[in-house]
Design a protein around this motif. Structure first.
Motif, PDB file in Angstrom:
ATOM      1  N   PRO A  48      16.526 -24.428  13.690  1.00  0.00           N
ATOM      2  CA  PRO A  48      15.101 -24.186  14.102  1.00  0.00           C
ATOM      3  C   PRO A  48      13.934 -24.035  13.138  1.00  0.00           C
ATOM      4  O   PRO A  48      12.752 -24.084  13.625  1.00  0.00           O
ATOM      5  N   ASP A  49      14.135 -23.598  11.917  1.00  0.00           N
ATOM      6  CA  ASP A  49      13.219 -23.250  11.127  1.00  0.00           C
ATOM      7  C   ASP A  49      12.824 -24.499  10.119  1.00  0.00           C
ATOM      8  O   ASP A  49      12.224 -24.301   9.124  1.00  0.00           O
ATOM      9  N   VAL A  50      13.452 -25.680  10.578  1.00  0.00           N
ATOM     10  CA  VAL A  50      12.891 -27.024   9.806  1.00  0.00           C
ATOM     11  C   VAL A  50      11.955 -27.637  10.520  1.00  0.00           C
ATOM     12  O   VAL A  50      12.285 -28.055  11.929  1.00  0.00           O
ATOM     13  N   THR A  51      10.741 -27.644  10.246  1.00  0.00           N
ATOM     14  CA  THR A  51       9.640 -28.193  11.081  1.00  0.00           C
ATOM     15  C   THR A  51       9.471 -29.816  10.623  1.00  0.00           C
ATOM     16  O   THR A  51       9.924 -30.392   9.542  1.00  0.00           O
ATOM     17  N   TYR A  52       8.982 -30.688  11.738  1.00  0.00           N
ATOM     18  CA  TYR A  52       8.601 -31.999  11.460  1.00  0.00           C
ATOM     19  C   TYR A  52       7.061 -32.099  11.469  1.00  0.00           C
ATOM     20  O   TYR A  52       6.417 -31.756  12.342  1.00  0.00           O
ATOM     21  N   THR A  53       6.663 -32.834  10.457  1.00  0.00           N
ATOM     22  CA  THR A  53       5.063 -33.026  10.336  1.00  0.00           C
ATOM     23  C   THR A  53       4.898 -34.349  10.602  1.00  0.00           C
ATOM     24  O   THR A  53       5.447 -35.244   9.900  1.00  0.00           O
ATOM     25  N   VAL A  54       3.688 -34.710  11.369  1.00  0.00           N
ATOM     26  CA  VAL A  54       3.390 -36.092  11.673  1.00  0.00           C
ATOM     27  C   VAL A  54       2.049 -36.319  11.010  1.00  0.00           C
ATOM     28  O   VAL A  54       1.058 -35.634  11.271  1.00  0.00           O
ATOM     29  N   VAL A  55       2.017 -37.337  10.053  1.00  0.00           N
ATOM     30  CA  VAL A  55       0.591 -37.461   9.292  1.00  0.00           C
ATOM     31  C   VAL A  55       0.296 -38.956   9.462  1.00  0.00           C
ATOM     32  O   VAL A  55       1.162 -39.824   9.532  1.00  0.00           O
ATOM     33  N   ASP A  56      -0.841 -39.083   9.769  1.00  0.00           N
ATOM     34  CA  ASP A  56      -1.323 -40.628   9.767  1.00  0.00           C
ATOM     35  C   ASP A  56      -1.681 -41.297   8.284  1.00  0.00           C
ATOM     36  O   ASP A  56      -1.549 -40.536   7.558  1.00  0.00           O
ATOM     37  N   GLU A  57      -2.185 -42.480   8.515  1.00  0.00           N
ATOM     38  CA  GLU A  57      -2.640 -43.108   7.234  1.00  0.00           C
ATOM     39  C   GLU A  57      -3.563 -42.451   6.392  1.00  0.00           C
ATOM     40  O   GLU A  57      -3.822 -42.673   5.139  1.00  0.00           O
ATOM     41  N   GLY A  58      -4.443 -41.787   7.265  1.00  0.00           N
ATOM     42  CA  GLY A  58      -5.695 -41.102   6.435  1.00  0.00           C
ATOM     43  C   GLY A  58      -5.208 -39.695   5.821  1.00  0.00           C
ATOM     44  O   GLY A  58      -6.207 -38.831   5.413  1.00  0.00           O
ATOM     45  N   GLY A  59      -4.068 -39.305   6.091  1.00  0.00           N
ATOM     46  CA  GLY A  59      -3.617 -37.895   5.657  1.00  0.00           C
ATOM     47  C   GLY A  59      -3.823 -36.893   6.643  1.00  0.00           C
ATOM     48  O   GLY A  59      -3.871 -35.717   6.151  1.00  0.00           O
ATOM     49  N   ARG A  60      -4.293 -37.306   7.804  1.00  0.00           N
ATOM     50  CA  ARG A  60      -4.295 -36.412   8.778  1.00  0.00           C
ATOM     51  C   ARG A  60      -3.089 -35.891   9.599  1.00  0.00           C
ATOM     52  O   ARG A  60      -2.267 -36.521  10.120  1.00  0.00           O
ATOM     53  N   CYS A  61      -3.050 -34.507   9.665  1.00  0.00           N
ATOM     54  CA  CYS A  61      -1.856 -33.967  10.630  1.00  0.00           C
ATOM     55  C   CYS A  61      -2.156 -34.398  12.061  1.00  0.00           C
ATOM     56  O   CYS A  61      -3.089 -34.082  12.488  1.00  0.00           O
ATOM     57  N   LEU A  62      -1.250 -35.163  12.606  1.00  0.00           N
ATOM     58  CA  LEU A  62      -1.238 -35.465  14.130  1.00  0.00           C
ATOM     59  C   LEU A  62      -0.505 -34.384  14.879  1.00  0.00           C
ATOM     60  O   LEU A  62      -0.800 -34.093  16.170  1.00  0.00           O
ATOM     61  N   GLY A  63       0.361 -33.485  14.357  1.00  0.00           N
ATOM     62  CA  GLY A  63       1.093 -32.588  15.077  1.00  0.00           C
ATOM     63  C   GLY A  63       2.334 -31.744  13.903  1.00  0.00           C
ATOM     64  O   GLY A  63       2.830 -32.508  13.162  1.00  0.00           O
ATOM     65  N   VAL A  64       2.745 -30.940  14.410  1.00  0.00           N
ATOM     66  CA  VAL A  64       3.770 -30.117  13.408  1.00  0.00           C
ATOM     67  C   VAL A  64       4.482 -29.837  14.892  1.00  0.00           C
ATOM     68  O   VAL A  64       4.352 -29.097  15.881  1.00  0.00           O
ATOM     69  N   LEU A  65       6.058 -30.107  14.556  1.00  0.00           N
ATOM     70  CA  LEU A  65       6.968 -29.937  15.628  1.00  0.00           C
ATOM     71  C   LEU A  65       7.971 -28.860  15.456  1.00  0.00           C
ATOM     72  O   LEU A  65       8.731 -28.958  14.436  1.00  0.00           O
ATOM     73  N   GLY A  66       8.234 -27.866  16.159  1.00  0.00           N
ATOM     74  CA  GLY A  66       9.144 -27.022  16.187  1.00  0.00           C
ATOM     75  C   GLY A  66      10.381 -27.451  16.947  1.00  0.00           C
ATOM     76  O   GLY A  66      10.376 -28.434  17.622  1.00  0.00           O
TER      77      GLY A  66
END
Length: 213
Positions: free
Chosen positions: A53-71
């Motif tokens: 549960p302590d490993v996050t998934y981070t979604v980033v677009d082409e511009g380096g913008r974080c779209l979401g961080v998932l627990g």
């Protein structure tokens, strides 16, 4: 050549040379999974099974913008511009891995990508793109509200998505190295591999297909 040119523009944006884009995600309480006018909506649903549960998934677009961080067990929804782009998904820190998704999106549609764990060091996340022509909008997502606050995400060092995006720009060197390696892997993989990580316009769900249970 076009592929590499797009990726060069991505790297420039990550280095802070592009125009900053606000990462605030608007909320629509009545229908949180219906795309806003003129936008496509990307929904990432992370499985709660067989994961640390302590490993996050981070979604980033082409511009380096974080779209979401998932627990663990979380679902996030991010409005994005329609058209072609590449999405990067990071597992844990940048040292743990980056994987690519290629998307081509229509405005007004909602696209769902499930993220499941994998024992592969090369591919720590297994993607499953839901195809609207093959299955209905998933019932386990309907009726829920996508997570937007990062305050309770385990191991997430950011207060919000803007801070996450700023962090990505500061770590542009490592991100660039990871992105180049992921791009090289993509170029040498099989068609089946690339197809499984490609989101097409017809894969999206229209507003009438995203309905409350």
């Amino acid at each position: 050549m076009r592929f590499h040119t797009c990726w060069l523009l991505t790297v420039l944006a990550l280095l802070g040379l592009g125009t900053p884009v606000a990462a605030e995600i608007p909320t629509t309480p009545e229908s949180p999974y219906v795309a806003a006018e003129g936008k496509a909506l990307l929904v990432f649903a992370r499985s709660a099974k067989w994961q640390l549960p302590d490993v996050t998934y981070t979604v980033v677009d082409e511009g380096g913008r974080c779209l979401g961080v998932l627990g663990n067990g979380w679902t996030v929804a991010a409005p994005v511009r329609p058209g072609r782009q590449r999405i990067m998904v990071l597992s844990g820190t940048l040292q743990m891995g980056m994987q690519l998704l290629r998307v081509r999106l229509d405005a007004g549609k909602t696209y769902v990508i499930r993220l499941d764990p994998s024992i592969s060091a090369k591919e720590p996340i297994r993607f499953r793109v839901l195809r609207a022509e093959q299955e209905p909008f998933p019932s386990d997502i309907l009726g829920t509200t996508p997570f937007r606050s990062l305050a309770s995400v385990p191991m997430a060092p950011w207060e919000d998505l803007d801070e996450c995006s700023a962090s990505m720009r500061k770590r542009a060197g490592k991100l660039e190295s990871k992105s180049k390696r992921a791009l090289e892997d993509w170029s040498t993989e099989t068609k089946a591999f690339r197809d499984a990580r490609t989101v097409r316009p017809n894969d999206g769900y229209s507003a009438s297909e995203v309905v409350a249970p």
